[in-house]
Design an enzyme around this catalytic site. Structure first.
Site, PDB file in Angstrom:
ATOM      1  N   HIS A   1       0.788  -1.242   0.000  1.00 56.16           N
ATOM      2  CA  HIS A   1       0.000   0.000   0.000  1.00 56.16           C
ATOM      3  C   HIS A   1       0.815   1.285   0.000  1.00 56.16           C
ATOM      4  O   HIS A   1       0.238   2.371  -0.028  1.00 56.16           O
ATOM      5  CB  HIS A   1      -0.948   0.001   1.207  1.00 56.16           C
ATOM      6  CG  HIS A   1      -0.242  -0.144   2.533  1.00 56.16           C
ATOM      7  ND1 HIS A   1      -0.871   0.037   3.729  1.00 56.16           N
ATOM      8  CD2 HIS A   1       1.056  -0.461   2.856  1.00 56.16           C
ATOM      9  CE1 HIS A   1      -0.028  -0.149   4.724  1.00 56.16           C
ATOM     10  NE2 HIS A   1       1.148  -0.461   4.209  1.00 56.16           N
ATOM     11  N   HIS A   2       2.136   1.191   0.077  1.00 57.49           N
ATOM     12  CA  HIS A   2       2.957   2.413   0.098  1.00 57.49           C
ATOM     13  C   HIS A   2       3.385   2.876  -1.291  1.00 57.49           C
ATOM     14  O   HIS A   2       3.849   4.006  -1.439  1.00 57.49           O
ATOM     15  CB  HIS A   2       4.212   2.194   0.942  1.00 57.49           C
ATOM     16  CG  HIS A   2       3.949   1.978   2.397  1.00 57.49           C
ATOM     17  ND1 HIS A   2       3.182   2.838   3.158  1.00 57.49           N
ATOM     18  CD2 HIS A   2       4.348   0.978   3.234  1.00 57.49           C
ATOM     19  CE1 HIS A   2       3.122   2.387   4.399  1.00 57.49           C
ATOM     20  NE2 HIS A   2       3.822   1.258   4.470  1.00 57.49           N
ATOM     21  N   ALA A   3       3.268   2.021  -2.300  1.00 60.44           N
ATOM     22  CA  ALA A   3       3.750   2.389  -3.635  1.00 60.44           C
ATOM     23  C   ALA A   3       2.872   3.474  -4.252  1.00 60.44           C
ATOM     24  O   ALA A   3       1.640   3.424  -4.178  1.00 60.44           O
ATOM     25  CB  ALA A   3       3.780   1.166  -4.534  1.00 60.44           C
TER      26      ALA A   3
ATOM     27  N   ASP B   1      -0.494   5.178   2.641  1.00 56.67           N
ATOM     28  CA  ASP B   1      -0.322   6.489   2.017  1.00 56.67           C
ATOM     29  C   ASP B   1      -0.394   6.446   0.500  1.00 56.67           C
ATOM     30  O   ASP B   1      -0.907   7.376  -0.135  1.00 56.67           O
ATOM     31  CB  ASP B   1       0.983   7.145   2.461  1.00 56.67           C
ATOM     32  CG  ASP B   1       2.213   6.275   2.216  1.00 56.67           C
ATOM     33  OD1 ASP B   1       2.079   5.029   2.141  1.00 56.67           O
ATOM     34  OD2 ASP B   1       3.325   6.840   2.111  1.00 56.67           O
TER      35      ASP B   1
END
Length: 230
Positions: free
Chosen positions: A38-40, A81
Protein backbone atom coordinates in the site's frame (compact mmCIF):
# COMPACT_ATOMS: atom_id res chain seq x y z
CA UNK A 1 17.20 -0.25 -9.97
CA UNK A 2 14.66 -3.05 -9.67
CA UNK A 3 16.06 -6.54 -10.19
CA UNK A 4 14.39 -9.13 -12.38
CA UNK A 5 13.56 -11.27 -9.32
CA UNK A 6 11.93 -8.36 -7.50
CA UNK A 7 9.92 -7.41 -10.57
CA UNK A 8 8.77 -10.99 -11.12
CA UNK A 9 7.75 -11.39 -7.48
CA UNK A 10 5.87 -8.08 -7.46
CA UNK A 11 4.10 -8.93 -10.70
CA UNK A 12 3.04 -12.33 -9.39
CA UNK A 13 1.71 -10.80 -6.19
CA UNK A 14 -0.20 -8.21 -8.22
CA UNK A 15 -1.86 -10.98 -10.25
CA UNK A 16 -2.74 -12.85 -7.07
CA UNK A 17 -4.36 -9.76 -5.60
CA UNK A 18 -6.60 -9.34 -8.62
CA UNK A 19 -7.50 -13.03 -8.71
CA UNK A 20 -8.40 -12.93 -5.03
CA UNK A 21 -10.75 -10.00 -5.63
CA UNK A 22 -12.39 -11.78 -8.55
CA UNK A 23 -12.91 -14.87 -6.39
CA UNK A 24 -14.34 -12.76 -3.58
CA UNK A 25 -16.91 -11.31 -5.98
CA UNK A 26 -17.79 -14.83 -7.04
CA UNK A 27 -17.84 -16.56 -3.65
CA UNK A 28 -18.21 -13.64 -1.18
CA UNK A 29 -14.88 -14.35 0.53
CA UNK A 30 -11.33 -15.04 -0.63
CA UNK A 31 -7.88 -14.56 0.88
CA UNK A 32 -4.39 -14.31 -0.57
CA UNK A 33 -1.07 -15.34 0.98
CA UNK A 34 0.52 -12.10 -0.24
CA UNK A 35 -0.55 -8.58 -1.21
CA UNK A 36 -1.11 -5.27 0.51
CA UNK A 37 1.75 -3.21 -0.94
CA UNK A 38 0.00 0.00 0.00
CA UNK A 39 2.96 2.41 0.10
CA UNK A 40 3.75 2.39 -3.64
CA UNK A 41 2.86 5.57 -5.53
CA UNK A 42 2.10 5.90 -9.27
CA UNK A 43 5.67 6.94 -10.08
CA UNK A 44 7.73 5.48 -7.24
CA UNK A 45 8.00 2.68 -4.73
CA UNK A 46 8.14 3.28 -0.99
CA UNK A 47 8.31 1.40 2.28
CA UNK A 48 9.29 -2.03 0.83
CA UNK A 49 6.49 -1.69 -1.76
CA UNK A 50 7.40 -1.76 -5.47
CA UNK A 51 3.99 -1.95 -7.17
CA UNK A 52 0.69 -1.02 -5.54
CA UNK A 53 -1.33 -4.20 -6.03
CA UNK A 54 -4.42 -2.89 -4.24
CA UNK A 55 -4.58 0.19 -6.45
CA UNK A 56 -4.15 -1.83 -9.64
CA UNK A 57 -6.83 -4.31 -8.60
CA UNK A 58 -9.20 -1.48 -7.74
CA UNK A 59 -8.68 0.18 -11.12
CA UNK A 60 -9.23 -3.09 -13.01
CA UNK A 61 -12.43 -3.93 -11.13
CA UNK A 62 -13.83 -0.47 -11.84
CA UNK A 63 -12.73 -0.36 -15.48
CA UNK A 64 -14.24 -3.77 -16.15
CA UNK A 65 -17.47 -2.58 -14.50
CA UNK A 66 -17.38 -5.51 -12.08
CA UNK A 67 -18.02 -3.04 -9.26
CA UNK A 68 -19.00 0.60 -8.86
CA UNK A 69 -17.57 1.28 -5.40
CA UNK A 70 -14.50 -0.16 -3.64
CA UNK A 71 -13.56 0.14 0.01
CA UNK A 72 -9.86 -0.32 0.75
CA UNK A 73 -9.80 -1.26 4.44
CA UNK A 74 -6.23 -0.88 5.65
CA UNK A 75 -5.44 -2.16 9.13
CA UNK A 76 -1.69 -2.42 8.63
CA UNK A 77 0.18 -0.53 11.37
CA UNK A 78 1.50 1.86 8.71
CA UNK A 79 -0.80 4.31 6.97
CA UNK A 80 -1.79 3.30 3.43
CA UNK A 81 -0.32 6.49 2.02
CA UNK A 82 0.02 5.24 -1.56
CA UNK A 83 -3.66 4.34 -1.77
CA UNK A 84 -4.69 7.59 -0.10
CA UNK A 85 -2.71 9.58 -2.67
CA UNK A 86 -3.81 7.59 -5.71
CA UNK A 87 -7.53 7.72 -4.91
CA UNK A 88 -7.72 11.13 -3.24
CA UNK A 89 -10.10 12.51 -5.89
CA UNK A 90 -11.94 9.31 -6.81
CA UNK A 91 -15.47 9.10 -5.38
CA UNK A 92 -15.72 5.44 -6.40
CA UNK A 93 -13.00 4.47 -3.91
CA UNK A 94 -13.08 4.91 -0.14
CA UNK A 95 -9.70 4.64 1.58
CA UNK A 96 -9.84 3.71 5.27
CA UNK A 97 -6.61 3.53 7.25
CA UNK A 98 -6.37 2.71 10.95
CA UNK A 99 -2.70 2.88 11.83
CA UNK A 100 -0.06 3.85 14.37
CA UNK A 101 0.15 7.63 14.56
CA UNK A 102 3.87 7.60 15.35
CA UNK A 103 4.91 5.09 12.72
CA UNK A 104 6.02 5.20 9.06
CA UNK A 105 5.38 7.16 6.89
CA UNK A 106 6.49 10.35 8.57
CA UNK A 107 4.52 12.39 6.06
CA UNK A 108 0.99 11.02 6.05
CA UNK A 109 -1.41 11.41 3.12
CA UNK A 110 -5.12 12.12 3.59
CA UNK A 111 -7.35 9.05 3.37
CA UNK A 112 -11.12 9.27 3.21
CA UNK A 113 -10.95 8.09 6.81
CA UNK A 114 -7.78 8.08 8.90
CA UNK A 115 -7.75 6.74 12.45
CA UNK A 116 -4.30 7.34 13.97
CA UNK A 117 -3.71 5.32 17.13
CA UNK A 118 -1.24 6.13 19.91
CA UNK A 119 1.71 3.85 20.61
CA UNK A 120 0.79 0.98 22.89
CA UNK A 121 -2.86 0.71 21.85
CA UNK A 122 -4.11 -2.64 23.17
CA UNK A 123 -6.64 -5.22 22.01
CA UNK A 124 -9.60 -3.74 23.87
CA UNK A 125 -9.19 -0.19 22.60
CA UNK A 126 -8.27 -1.25 19.07
CA UNK A 127 -11.24 -3.56 18.60
CA UNK A 128 -13.64 -1.09 20.20
CA UNK A 129 -12.61 1.71 17.84
CA UNK A 130 -12.81 -0.58 14.82
CA UNK A 131 -16.22 -1.84 15.88
CA UNK A 132 -17.54 1.67 16.30
CA UNK A 133 -16.41 2.89 12.89
CA UNK A 134 -16.44 0.06 10.33
CA UNK A 135 -20.20 -0.66 10.27
CA UNK A 136 -21.03 2.99 9.63
CA UNK A 137 -18.50 3.16 6.78
CA UNK A 138 -20.05 0.10 5.15
CA UNK A 139 -23.55 1.52 5.58
CA UNK A 140 -22.65 5.00 4.40
CA UNK A 141 -20.41 4.17 1.43
CA UNK A 142 -22.09 0.88 0.41
CA UNK A 143 -19.07 -0.71 -1.32
CA UNK A 144 -19.48 -3.56 -3.78
CA UNK A 145 -16.30 -5.14 -2.41
CA UNK A 146 -13.89 -4.64 0.47
CA UNK A 147 -10.16 -5.06 -0.17
CA UNK A 148 -8.81 -5.81 3.29
CA UNK A 149 -5.13 -5.21 4.08
CA UNK A 150 -4.70 -7.33 7.22
CA UNK A 151 -1.20 -6.31 8.25
CA UNK A 152 -0.02 -8.12 11.38
CA UNK A 153 2.59 -5.49 12.23
CA UNK A 154 0.06 -4.26 14.80
CA UNK A 155 1.26 -7.15 16.99
CA UNK A 156 2.94 -6.27 20.28
CA UNK A 157 6.13 -8.13 19.33
CA UNK A 158 6.41 -6.93 15.74
CA UNK A 159 9.83 -5.48 14.93
CA UNK A 160 8.35 -2.35 13.28
CA UNK A 161 5.07 -2.08 15.15
CA UNK A 162 4.58 0.05 18.30
CA UNK A 163 1.00 -1.09 18.92
CA UNK A 164 0.16 -3.76 21.49
CA UNK A 165 -2.14 -6.36 19.91
CA UNK A 166 -1.83 -9.95 21.09
CA UNK A 167 -2.30 -13.16 19.10
CA UNK A 168 -5.83 -13.33 20.47
CA UNK A 169 -6.44 -9.71 19.50
CA UNK A 170 -5.32 -10.33 15.92
CA UNK A 171 -7.65 -13.30 15.63
CA UNK A 172 -10.56 -11.31 17.03
CA UNK A 173 -9.79 -8.50 14.58
CA UNK A 174 -9.89 -10.81 11.57
CA UNK A 175 -13.15 -12.42 12.70
CA UNK A 176 -14.65 -9.00 13.41
CA UNK A 177 -13.75 -7.57 9.99
CA UNK A 178 -14.88 -10.59 7.98
CA UNK A 179 -18.07 -11.07 9.98
CA UNK A 180 -19.00 -7.38 9.71
CA UNK A 181 -18.56 -7.39 5.93
CA UNK A 182 -20.33 -10.68 5.33
CA UNK A 183 -23.20 -9.76 7.63
CA UNK A 184 -23.70 -6.68 5.45
CA UNK A 185 -23.64 -8.97 2.36
CA UNK A 186 -20.48 -7.31 1.05
CA UNK A 187 -17.76 -9.50 -0.56
CA UNK A 188 -14.37 -9.22 1.10
CA UNK A 189 -10.92 -10.03 -0.28
CA UNK A 190 -8.19 -10.39 2.34
CA UNK A 191 -4.46 -9.72 1.95
CA UNK A 192 -1.74 -10.39 4.50
CA UNK A 193 -0.09 -6.95 4.44
CA UNK A 194 2.91 -6.14 6.60
CA UNK A 195 4.53 -8.13 9.37
CA UNK A 196 8.12 -8.13 10.60
CA UNK A 197 9.88 -10.69 12.78
CA UNK A 198 13.25 -12.47 12.62
CA UNK A 199 11.37 -15.71 13.42
CA UNK A 200 9.55 -16.56 10.20
CA UNK A 201 7.59 -19.39 11.83
CA UNK A 202 6.13 -16.99 14.38
CA UNK A 203 5.39 -14.44 11.65
CA UNK A 204 3.66 -17.07 9.50
CA UNK A 205 1.42 -18.00 12.42
CA UNK A 206 0.34 -14.38 12.76
CA UNK A 207 -0.44 -14.09 9.06
CA UNK A 208 -2.39 -17.35 9.20
CA UNK A 209 -4.88 -15.76 11.59
CA UNK A 210 -6.56 -14.21 8.53
CA UNK A 211 -6.95 -17.55 6.79
CA UNK A 212 -8.13 -19.36 9.91
CA UNK A 213 -10.73 -16.68 10.51
CA UNK A 214 -11.79 -16.88 6.87
CA UNK A 215 -12.28 -20.64 7.16
CA UNK A 216 -14.45 -20.13 10.24
CA UNK A 217 -16.54 -17.47 8.51
CA UNK A 218 -16.76 -19.58 5.33
CA UNK A 219 -18.29 -22.41 7.32
CA UNK A 220 -20.45 -20.14 9.46
CA UNK A 221 -22.02 -18.39 6.45
CA UNK A 222 -22.28 -21.57 4.38
CA UNK A 223 -20.23 -20.14 1.53
CA UNK A 224 -18.98 -22.13 -1.44
CA UNK A 225 -21.50 -21.51 -4.18
CA UNK A 226 -20.64 -18.69 -6.63
CA UNK A 227 -22.89 -15.65 -6.26
CA UNK A 228 -22.28 -14.55 -9.87
CA UNK A 229 -19.64 -14.79 -12.55
CA UNK A 230 -16.77 -12.30 -12.07
Amino acid sequence: MMSYVMHAASSSARGGTLLTARLALQYKLACNTAGGTHHAFPDAGSGFCIINDLAITTRVLLQEALVQRVLILDLDVHQGDGNAFIFQDDPAVFTFSMHGAGNFPTRKQISDMDIPLPDGTNDTTYLRVLGEVLPSVLTGFRPDIVLYDAGVDTHMHDSLGKLNLTDKGLRRRELQVLDTCLAADIPVAGYVGGGYSPDLTVLARRHCQLHRAAKEMWDSYGLGQPSHDP
